[in-house]
Scaffold this motif. Structure first.
Motif, PDB file in Angstrom:
ATOM      1  N   ARG A  14       0.835  -1.331  -0.064  1.00 20.09           N
ATOM      2  CA  ARG A  14      -0.143   0.132   0.020  1.00 20.09           C
ATOM      3  C   ARG A  14       0.858   1.117   0.011  1.00 20.09           C
ATOM      4  O   ARG A  14       0.641   2.178  -0.651  1.00 20.09           O
ATOM      5  N   ALA A  15       1.980   1.281   0.768  1.00 18.41           N
ATOM      6  CA  ALA A  15       2.651   2.482   0.734  1.00 18.41           C
ATOM      7  C   ALA A  15       3.709   2.775  -0.774  1.00 18.41           C
ATOM      8  O   ALA A  15       3.692   3.907  -0.907  1.00 18.41           O
ATOM      9  N   THR A  16       3.882   1.638  -1.217  1.00 16.42           N
ATOM     10  CA  THR A  16       4.579   1.733  -2.584  1.00 16.42           C
ATOM     11  C   THR A  16       3.594   2.430  -3.522  1.00 16.42           C
ATOM     12  O   THR A  16       3.879   2.989  -4.537  1.00 16.42           O
ATOM     13  N   SER A  17       2.254   2.104  -3.285  1.00 23.95           N
ATOM     14  CA  SER A  17       1.118   2.623  -4.080  1.00 23.95           C
ATOM     15  C   SER A  17       0.996   4.266  -3.831  1.00 23.95           C
ATOM     16  O   SER A  17       0.021   4.639  -4.467  1.00 23.95           O
ATOM     17  N   GLY A  18       1.643   4.585  -2.949  1.00 21.40           N
ATOM     18  CA  GLY A  18       0.979   5.900  -2.337  1.00 21.40           C
ATOM     19  C   GLY A  18      -0.048   6.078  -1.564  1.00 21.40           C
ATOM     20  O   GLY A  18      -0.260   7.273  -1.068  1.00 21.40           O
ATOM     21  N   GLU A  19      -0.497   5.433  -0.789  1.00 23.55           N
ATOM     22  CA  GLU A  19      -1.581   5.356   0.341  1.00 23.55           C
ATOM     23  C   GLU A  19      -1.060   6.099   1.423  1.00 23.55           C
ATOM     24  O   GLU A  19      -0.152   5.599   2.137  1.00 23.55           O
ATOM     25  N   PRO A  20      -1.475   7.461   1.892  1.00 24.28           N
ATOM     26  CA  PRO A  20      -1.103   7.988   2.699  1.00 24.28           C
ATOM     27  C   PRO A  20      -1.018   7.378   4.276  1.00 24.28           C
ATOM     28  O   PRO A  20       0.081   7.553   4.760  1.00 24.28           O
ATOM     29  N   GLU A  21      -2.035   6.570   4.468  1.00 19.58           N
ATOM     30  CA  GLU A  21      -1.935   5.845   5.870  1.00 19.58           C
ATOM     31  C   GLU A  21      -0.642   4.907   5.850  1.00 19.58           C
ATOM     32  O   GLU A  21      -0.310   4.609   7.025  1.00 19.58           O
ATOM     33  N   ALA A  22      -0.583   4.216   4.886  1.00 18.65           N
ATOM     34  CA  ALA A  22       0.536   3.252   4.817  1.00 18.65           C
ATOM     35  C   ALA A  22       1.883   3.976   4.922  1.00 18.65           C
ATOM     36  O   ALA A  22       2.802   3.460   5.567  1.00 18.65           O
ATOM     37  N   VAL A  23       1.895   4.979   4.116  1.00 17.42           N
ATOM     38  CA  VAL A  23       3.336   5.720   4.343  1.00 17.42           C
ATOM     39  C   VAL A  23       3.545   6.273   5.767  1.00 17.42           C
ATOM     40  O   VAL A  23       4.552   6.194   6.296  1.00 17.42           O
ATOM     41  N   ASP A  24       2.354   6.960   6.381  1.00 21.28           N
ATOM     42  CA  ASP A  24       2.709   7.154   7.740  1.00 21.28           C
ATOM     43  C   ASP A  24       3.193   6.019   8.605  1.00 21.28           C
ATOM     44  O   ASP A  24       3.789   6.085   9.625  1.00 21.28           O
ATOM     45  N   GLU A  25       2.479   5.129   8.274  1.00 24.97           N
ATOM     46  CA  GLU A  25       2.640   3.709   9.168  1.00 24.97           C
ATOM     47  C   GLU A  25       4.080   3.187   8.876  1.00 24.97           C
ATOM     48  O   GLU A  25       5.069   3.123   9.934  1.00 24.97           O
ATOM     49  N   VAL A  26       4.818   3.423   7.750  1.00 29.62           N
ATOM     50  CA  VAL A  26       6.201   3.017   7.420  1.00 29.62           C
ATOM     51  C   VAL A  26       7.047   4.068   8.108  1.00 29.62           C
ATOM     52  O   VAL A  26       8.031   3.844   8.893  1.00 29.62           O
ATOM     53  N   LEU A  27       6.613   5.551   8.239  1.00 29.33           N
ATOM     54  CA  LEU A  27       7.450   6.477   8.831  1.00 29.33           C
ATOM     55  C   LEU A  27       7.337   6.021  10.369  1.00 29.33           C
ATOM     56  O   LEU A  27       8.444   6.472  10.969  1.00 29.33           O
ATOM     57  N   ARG A  28       6.145   5.773  11.010  1.00 30.25           N
ATOM     58  CA  ARG A  28       6.225   5.658  12.541  1.00 30.25           C
ATOM     59  C   ARG A  28       7.008   4.465  12.688  1.00 30.25           C
ATOM     60  O   ARG A  28       7.753   4.467  13.685  1.00 30.25           O
ATOM     61  N   HIS A  29       7.155   3.191  12.006  1.00 32.38           N
ATOM     62  CA  HIS A  29       7.774   1.989  12.220  1.00 32.38           C
ATOM     63  C   HIS A  29       9.320   2.407  12.458  1.00 32.38           C
ATOM     64  O   HIS A  29       9.953   1.891  13.011  1.00 32.38           O
ATOM     65  N   TYR A  30       9.849   3.203  11.485  1.00 36.21           N
ATOM     66  CA  TYR A  30      11.009   3.570  11.289  1.00 36.21           C
ATOM     67  C   TYR A  30      11.418   4.747  12.029  1.00 36.21           C
ATOM     68  O   TYR A  30      12.792   5.350  12.194  1.00 36.21           O
ATOM     69  N   SER A  31      10.489   5.476  12.857  1.00 31.71           N
ATOM     70  CA  SER A  31      10.894   6.895  13.442  1.00 31.71           C
ATOM     71  C   SER A  31      12.143   6.847  14.384  1.00 31.71           C
ATOM     72  O   SER A  31      12.840   7.614  14.488  1.00 31.71           O
ATOM     73  N   LYS A  32      12.126   5.597  15.219  1.00 29.95           N
ATOM     74  CA  LYS A  32      13.188   5.592  16.175  1.00 29.95           C
ATOM     75  C   LYS A  32      14.430   5.344  15.527  1.00 29.95           C
ATOM     76  O   LYS A  32      15.477   5.937  16.126  1.00 29.95           O
ATOM     77  N   ARG A  33      14.454   4.681  14.702  1.00 31.47           N
ATOM     78  CA  ARG A  33      15.853   4.596  14.011  1.00 31.47           C
ATOM     79  C   ARG A  33      16.093   5.729  13.256  1.00 31.47           C
ATOM     80  O   ARG A  33      17.381   6.041  13.216  1.00 31.47           O
ATOM     81  N   ILE A  34      15.281   6.658  12.588  1.00 29.76           N
ATOM     82  CA  ILE A  34      15.456   7.628  11.773  1.00 29.76           C
ATOM     83  C   ILE A  34      15.905   8.815  12.832  1.00 29.76           C
ATOM     84  O   ILE A  34      16.771   9.416  12.530  1.00 29.76           O
ATOM     85  N   ARG A  35      15.460   8.796  14.030  1.00 31.35           N
ATOM     86  CA  ARG A  35      15.696   9.706  14.954  1.00 31.35           C
ATOM     87  C   ARG A  35      17.302   9.486  15.633  1.00 31.35           C
ATOM     88  O   ARG A  35      18.202  10.354  15.825  1.00 31.35           O
ATOM     89  N   ILE A  36      17.560   8.246  15.764  1.00 26.57           N
ATOM     90  CA  ILE A  36      18.913   7.799  16.168  1.00 26.57           C
ATOM     91  C   ILE A  36      19.737   8.228  15.058  1.00 26.57           C
ATOM     92  O   ILE A  36      21.127   8.618  15.320  1.00 26.57           O
TER      93      ILE A  36
END
Length: 74
Positions: A14-36
């Motif tokens: 869903r994220a690769t097709s551009g669905e905003p909710e799925a893209v947000d879920e991917v960003l939330r999933h990686y948020s700690k790693r991104i912050r580090i």
């Protein structure tokens, strides 16, 4: 039952097709790693954090795969 540390396959599709909710879920999933990864001199560099997020989203939209090969087995 999947690994709880991994994003569900359907979310990635869903994220690769551009669905905003799925893209947000991917960003939330990686948020700690991104912050580090954005820590510079002991502080979070917001510009670096934003840059990493932008590159992740851009990579999602470029990502293509053969759904036949990676199809979930029942």
């Amino acid at each position: 039952m999947g690994n709880p540390n991994l994003l569900p396959y359907e979310t990635i599709v869903r994220a690769t097709s551009g669905e905003p909710e799925a893209v947000d879920e991917v960003l939330r999933h990686y948020s700690k790693r991104i912050r580090i990864a954005a820590i510079e001199n002991g502080h979070i560099d917001r510009d670096t954090e934003d840059s990493i997020k932008q590159r992740l989203v851009a990579a999602l939209f470029k990502f293509r795969f053969d759904e036949q090969t990676y199809r979930k087995t029942e």
